[in-house]
Design a protein around this motif. Sequence first.
Motif, PDB file in Angstrom:
ATOM      1  N   GLY B 143     -53.573 -22.268  -8.014  1.00  0.00           N
ATOM      2  CA  GLY B 143     -53.741 -20.848  -8.325  1.00  0.00           C
ATOM      3  C   GLY B 143     -52.548 -20.027  -7.890  1.00  0.00           C
ATOM      4  N   GLU B 144     -51.994 -20.350  -6.715  1.00  0.00           N
ATOM      5  CA  GLU B 144     -50.802 -19.628  -6.277  1.00  0.00           C
ATOM      6  C   GLU B 144     -49.632 -19.890  -7.208  1.00  0.00           C
ATOM      7  OE1 GLU B 144     -50.196 -20.798  -2.308  1.00  0.00           O
ATOM      8  OE2 GLU B 144     -51.548 -19.279  -1.466  1.00  0.00           O
ATOM      9  N   ALA B 145     -49.492 -21.129  -7.666  1.00  0.00           N
ATOM     10  CA  ALA B 145     -48.389 -21.426  -8.589  1.00  0.00           C
ATOM     11  C   ALA B 145     -48.560 -20.686  -9.906  1.00  0.00           C
ATOM     12  CB  ALA B 145     -48.311 -22.939  -8.830  1.00  0.00           C
ATOM     13  N   ILE B 146     -49.804 -20.663 -10.423  1.00  0.00           N
ATOM     14  CA  ILE B 146     -50.017 -19.998 -11.717  1.00  0.00           C
ATOM     15  C   ILE B 146     -49.776 -18.498 -11.595  1.00  0.00           C
ATOM     16  CG2 ILE B 146     -51.796 -19.340 -13.376  1.00  0.00           C
ATOM     17  CD1 ILE B 146     -52.955 -22.035 -13.194  1.00  0.00           C
ATOM     18  N   PHE B 147     -50.316 -17.882 -10.561  1.00  0.00           N
ATOM     19  CA  PHE B 147     -50.298 -16.415 -10.514  1.00  0.00           C
ATOM     20  C   PHE B 147     -49.076 -15.852  -9.818  1.00  0.00           C
ATOM     21  CE2 PHE B 147     -54.805 -17.168 -11.290  1.00  0.00           C
ATOM     22  CZ  PHE B 147     -54.925 -16.411 -12.429  1.00  0.00           C
ATOM     23  N   THR B 148     -48.131 -16.712  -9.402  1.00  0.00           N
ATOM     24  CA  THR B 148     -46.863 -16.163  -8.932  1.00  0.00           C
ATOM     25  C   THR B 148     -45.733 -16.526  -9.896  1.00  0.00           C
ATOM     26  OG1 THR B 148     -46.576 -18.120  -7.567  1.00  0.00           O
ATOM     27  CG2 THR B 148     -47.507 -16.177  -6.516  1.00  0.00           C
ATOM     28  N   HIS B 149     -45.504 -17.807 -10.080  1.00  0.00           N
ATOM     29  CA  HIS B 149     -44.337 -18.197 -10.874  1.00  0.00           C
ATOM     30  C   HIS B 149     -44.640 -18.322 -12.350  1.00  0.00           C
ATOM     31  CE1 HIS B 149     -40.988 -20.758 -12.266  1.00  0.00           C
ATOM     32  NE2 HIS B 149     -40.321 -20.080 -11.371  1.00  0.00           N
ATOM     33  N   TRP B 150     -45.847 -18.713 -12.713  1.00  0.00           N
ATOM     34  CA  TRP B 150     -46.170 -18.984 -14.114  1.00  0.00           C
ATOM     35  C   TRP B 150     -47.005 -17.879 -14.719  1.00  0.00           C
ATOM     36  CZ3 TRP B 150     -43.252 -22.719 -15.723  1.00  0.00           C
ATOM     37  CH2 TRP B 150     -42.881 -23.714 -14.840  1.00  0.00           C
ATOM     38  N   VAL B 151     -46.940 -16.684 -14.165  1.00  0.00           N
ATOM     39  CA  VAL B 151     -47.884 -15.652 -14.608  1.00  0.00           C
ATOM     40  C   VAL B 151     -47.559 -15.183 -16.023  1.00  0.00           C
ATOM     41  CG1 VAL B 151     -46.598 -13.765 -13.567  1.00  0.00           C
ATOM     42  CG2 VAL B 151     -49.045 -13.555 -13.874  1.00  0.00           C
ATOM     43  N   LEU B 152     -46.279 -15.183 -16.401  1.00  0.00           N
ATOM     44  CA  LEU B 152     -45.934 -14.735 -17.754  1.00  0.00           C
ATOM     45  C   LEU B 152     -46.476 -15.712 -18.794  1.00  0.00           C
ATOM     46  CD1 LEU B 152     -44.476 -12.736 -19.529  1.00  0.00           C
ATOM     47  CD2 LEU B 152     -42.442 -14.149 -19.351  1.00  0.00           C
ATOM     48  N   ALA B 153     -46.285 -17.006 -18.530  1.00  0.00           N
ATOM     49  CA  ALA B 153     -46.828 -18.010 -19.447  1.00  0.00           C
ATOM     50  C   ALA B 153     -48.347 -17.919 -19.511  1.00  0.00           C
ATOM     51  CB  ALA B 153     -46.403 -19.406 -18.994  1.00  0.00           C
ATOM     52  N   PHE B 154     -48.962 -17.604 -18.383  1.00  0.00           N
ATOM     53  CA  PHE B 154     -50.422 -17.460 -18.353  1.00  0.00           C
ATOM     54  C   PHE B 154     -50.886 -16.322 -19.253  1.00  0.00           C
ATOM     55  CE2 PHE B 154     -54.261 -15.789 -16.348  1.00  0.00           C
ATOM     56  CZ  PHE B 154     -55.023 -16.931 -16.320  1.00  0.00           C
ATOM     57  N   GLU B 155     -50.164 -15.188 -19.198  1.00  0.00           N
ATOM     58  CA  GLU B 155     -50.556 -14.056 -20.036  1.00  0.00           C
ATOM     59  C   GLU B 155     -50.327 -14.351 -21.515  1.00  0.00           C
ATOM     60  OE1 GLU B 155     -52.096 -11.526 -18.992  1.00  0.00           O
ATOM     61  OE2 GLU B 155     -51.935 -11.988 -16.867  1.00  0.00           O
ATOM     62  N   VAL B 156     -49.207 -15.011 -21.826  1.00  0.00           N
ATOM     63  CA  VAL B 156     -48.945 -15.390 -23.219  1.00  0.00           C
ATOM     64  C   VAL B 156     -50.044 -16.317 -23.726  1.00  0.00           C
ATOM     65  CG1 VAL B 156     -47.358 -16.660 -24.699  1.00  0.00           C
ATOM     66  CG2 VAL B 156     -46.476 -15.039 -23.068  1.00  0.00           C
ATOM     67  N   LEU B 157     -50.508 -17.212 -22.833  1.00  0.00           N
ATOM     68  CA  LEU B 157     -51.574 -18.126 -23.214  1.00  0.00           C
ATOM     69  C   LEU B 157     -52.863 -17.378 -23.527  1.00  0.00           C
ATOM     70  CD1 LEU B 157     -52.008 -21.157 -23.433  1.00  0.00           C
ATOM     71  CD2 LEU B 157     -53.030 -21.052 -21.195  1.00  0.00           C
ATOM     72  N   SER B 158     -53.140 -16.307 -22.774  1.00  0.00           N
ATOM     73  CA  SER B 158     -54.356 -15.543 -23.066  1.00  0.00           C
ATOM     74  C   SER B 158     -54.245 -14.863 -24.422  1.00  0.00           C
ATOM     75  CB  SER B 158     -54.609 -14.526 -21.964  1.00  0.00           C
ATOM     76  OG  SER B 158     -53.603 -13.552 -21.974  1.00  0.00           O
ATOM     77  N   VAL B 159     -53.024 -14.411 -24.790  1.00  0.00           N
ATOM     78  CA  VAL B 159     -52.848 -13.815 -26.119  1.00  0.00           C
ATOM     79  C   VAL B 159     -53.052 -14.869 -27.205  1.00  0.00           C
ATOM     80  CG1 VAL B 159     -51.219 -12.644 -27.619  1.00  0.00           C
ATOM     81  CG2 VAL B 159     -51.328 -12.045 -25.231  1.00  0.00           C
ATOM     82  N   ILE B 160     -52.570 -16.095 -26.937  1.00  0.00           N
ATOM     83  CA  ILE B 160     -52.752 -17.179 -27.917  1.00  0.00           C
ATOM     84  C   ILE B 160     -54.238 -17.485 -28.093  1.00  0.00           C
ATOM     85  CG2 ILE B 160     -52.385 -19.655 -28.274  1.00  0.00           C
ATOM     86  CD1 ILE B 160     -49.660 -19.346 -27.111  1.00  0.00           C
ATOM     87  N   LEU B 161     -54.978 -17.484 -26.985  1.00  0.00           N
ATOM     88  CA  LEU B 161     -56.415 -17.739 -27.094  1.00  0.00           C
ATOM     89  C   LEU B 161     -57.102 -16.646 -27.899  1.00  0.00           C
ATOM     90  CD1 LEU B 161     -57.518 -19.066 -23.622  1.00  0.00           C
ATOM     91  CD2 LEU B 161     -57.678 -20.209 -25.797  1.00  0.00           C
ATOM     92  N   LEU B 162     -56.668 -15.392 -27.707  1.00  0.00           N
ATOM     93  CA  LEU B 162     -57.259 -14.300 -28.474  1.00  0.00           C
ATOM     94  C   LEU B 162     -56.952 -14.464 -29.957  1.00  0.00           C
ATOM     95  CD1 LEU B 162     -58.729 -11.593 -28.440  1.00  0.00           C
ATOM     96  CD2 LEU B 162     -56.515 -10.494 -28.235  1.00  0.00           C
ATOM     97  N   ALA B 163     -55.698 -14.848 -30.269  1.00  0.00           N
ATOM     98  CA  ALA B 163     -55.327 -15.054 -31.670  1.00  0.00           C
ATOM     99  C   ALA B 163     -56.137 -16.182 -32.287  1.00  0.00           C
ATOM    100  CB  ALA B 163     -53.835 -15.354 -31.768  1.00  0.00           C
ATOM    101  N   ALA B 164     -56.351 -17.270 -31.532  1.00  0.00           N
ATOM    102  CA  ALA B 164     -57.151 -18.379 -32.050  1.00  0.00           C
ATOM    103  C   ALA B 164     -58.592 -17.953 -32.272  1.00  0.00           C
ATOM    104  CB  ALA B 164     -57.086 -19.563 -31.085  1.00  0.00           C
ATOM    105  N   LEU B 165     -59.109 -17.105 -31.372  1.00  0.00           N
ATOM    106  CA  LEU B 165     -60.485 -16.612 -31.520  1.00  0.00           C
ATOM    107  C   LEU B 165     -60.629 -15.802 -32.797  1.00  0.00           C
ATOM    108  CD1 LEU B 165     -63.279 -15.976 -30.187  1.00  0.00           C
ATOM    109  CD2 LEU B 165     -62.182 -14.007 -29.182  1.00  0.00           C
ATOM    110  N   ILE B 166     -59.693 -14.850 -33.004  1.00  0.00           N
ATOM    111  CA  ILE B 166     -59.763 -14.023 -34.211  1.00  0.00           C
ATOM    112  C   ILE B 166     -59.569 -14.884 -35.455  1.00  0.00           C
ATOM    113  CG2 ILE B 166     -58.659 -12.118 -35.424  1.00  0.00           C
ATOM    114  CD1 ILE B 166     -57.960 -10.974 -32.681  1.00  0.00           C
TER     115      ILE B 166
END
Lengths: 108, 189
Positions: B143-166
């Motif tokens: 969790g520390e790795a995701i929310f400190t160093h990989w947070v941008l990729a994490f947010e992009v991934l949430s946008v991808i999930l939203l696009a897949a949902l729509i």
Amino acid sequence: MPLLQPLLLSSALFGIGVYGVLSRRNAVLALMGVELMLNAVMLNLVAFDVWLRDSLLTGQVFTLFVIALAAAEIGLGLAIVLRLFRAYGTVDVDALADDRRADPVHVT
Amino acid sequence: MTPELVVFWLLSVLTVASAVMVVSTPHVVHAALWLVVTLGAVAGCFLVLTAEFVAWVQVLIYVGAVVVLLLFALMLTRSPASTTGATSRNRPVAAFAGFSTFGVLAVVLTSGFRGIVLDLDSQPDQLGGAAPPERIGDTRSVGEAIFTHWVLAFEVLSVILLAALIGAIVVSGRVRDRDRQEAAAGGGS
């Protein structure tokens, strides 16, 4: 534990997944083969992460991203399969490839 | 032979056997249930490789969500016209492709990474200057790795999930009346 063991397991899993994608007629079962291949890739990522011991846990974080992308892929893929089924009445990929224009489209 | 090696061997045999059942069983629902066994065994492999959080995410997302989605799709696409034989006629070609893929991967990986031994007890290196995680691969360090160093990729991934949902909603949604009339006109002409 030798690094080769998870790598060989993942290559076996990938080969089985390739066979599943190519040999299944049902489109949903072909998607299961894709899932097997994705699992092989994830196993590789975790094994290399354990080997390299990156302090940013790159392999494991990327594995989590692959899991999320696989969830998106399976949702979209099954939506396309459902659309195909409603349009053509079958999910048999061989039949869909052979007589794509034979049946009239009866969309609901 | 260390205990974790024995456990990993058993999990490997279980994984490969159930994966073969996934791609070869003639019953479509049985294939989905064998997929549960395969994914659970892979999660066990993650646990042996000290990737604890990834293992539980695998159980939650794959075994919990993806297999249920596959079962839904199998039930929704079941029709009397669908063939019971689940295997295609190009099975020899598929077997050749699968075996050759496995062979190429096995030869390349064996020649490249032979003799390397994984140390399942070691700590990550401190070159990044980050605080040492107490245990590798647990929820806190991932969790520390995701929310400190990989947070941008994490947010992009949430946008991808939203696009897949729509996209899934749009693709599988009810066809509009205009499209249906066009399809009827095209089929009638």
